[in-house]
Motif scaffolding. Structure first.
Motif: not given
Length: 212
Positions: A164-169
């Motif tokens: 979630g972190l990597l895909n939203s950044t």
């Protein structure tokens, strides 16, 4: 898949993929016509049918294709690594590259997966499960605190959180383009390093939570 501008050196099918991903991400799958995709690559709308059966086939090609690529590349990176920590590090680096270079495909997956045929949607989900399990195994190998059976849900939750972190950044923060100097955006190399350290920190925090 890169989302850089179309060049004549790019094979036509890859040009179509690139422009379809860009247009679908910008305006939605239902808001883009075949003629518009054709115009973006310099051919007539009907000419696209020599490469794809239609818009549905383009979307399936994009979403199934990126799921296959992530799993295959993840397996390759993890298999070539020297030890569990290196395997996890390699997986993080690979997904950071994907998140920064293929934001259109992330958007497509988030918004347009429901438009796939059921068969293609199941295939994407199956590939994603394989990719998830690859990461869970790597995390549990890298952190002994997460290797026990009771800790398996923690490792799995941490992997989901990092995805979630990597895909939203790329959407929430942004990366400075190669040309230009937009205030508030990080250069790509700095963003990649930040994301990598954040992911490593998240897994270390999950391991620490199990040890206290």
């Amino acid at each position: 898949m890169s989302n850089s501008p179309v060049t004549s050196a790019t094979p036509r099918r890859d040009q179509i993929r690139r422009e379809a991903a860009r247009l679908f991400a910008a305006r939605g799958f239902l808001g883009v016509g075949v003629d518009e995709i054709g115009k973006a690559v310099g051919i007539s709308g009907p000419g696209l049918y020599r490469h794809f059966a239609g818009k549905d086939a383009m979307l399936a090609d994009l979403l199934v294709g990126i799921s296959e690529r992530l799993l295959e590349e993840g397996r390759r990176r993890a298999g070539a690594a020297d030890g569990p920590q290196a395997a996890l590090d390699a997986l993080i680096r690979g997904h950071v590259e994907f998140a920064l270079d293929d934001a259109d495909l992330i958007t497509l997956h988030d918004r347009e997966l429901l438009h796939l045929r059921e068969e293609d949607r199941r295939r994407v989900r199956r590939l994603q499960r394989g990719y998830l399990e690859l990461w869970v195994d790597a995390v549990r190998g890298a952190f002994p605190e997460l290797a026990t059976e009771p800790a398996e849900p923690v490792a799995r939750a941490a992997v989901h959180a990092v995805f979630g972190l990597l895909n939203s950044t790329p959407h929430s923060i942004g990366v400075r383009p190669a040309h230009g100097d937009r205030a508030g955006l990080l250069p790509r190399a700095e963003m990649a390093l930040l994301l990598h350290r954040l992911a490593q920190g998240a897994f270390a925090a999950a391991a620490l939570a199990r040890s206290v």
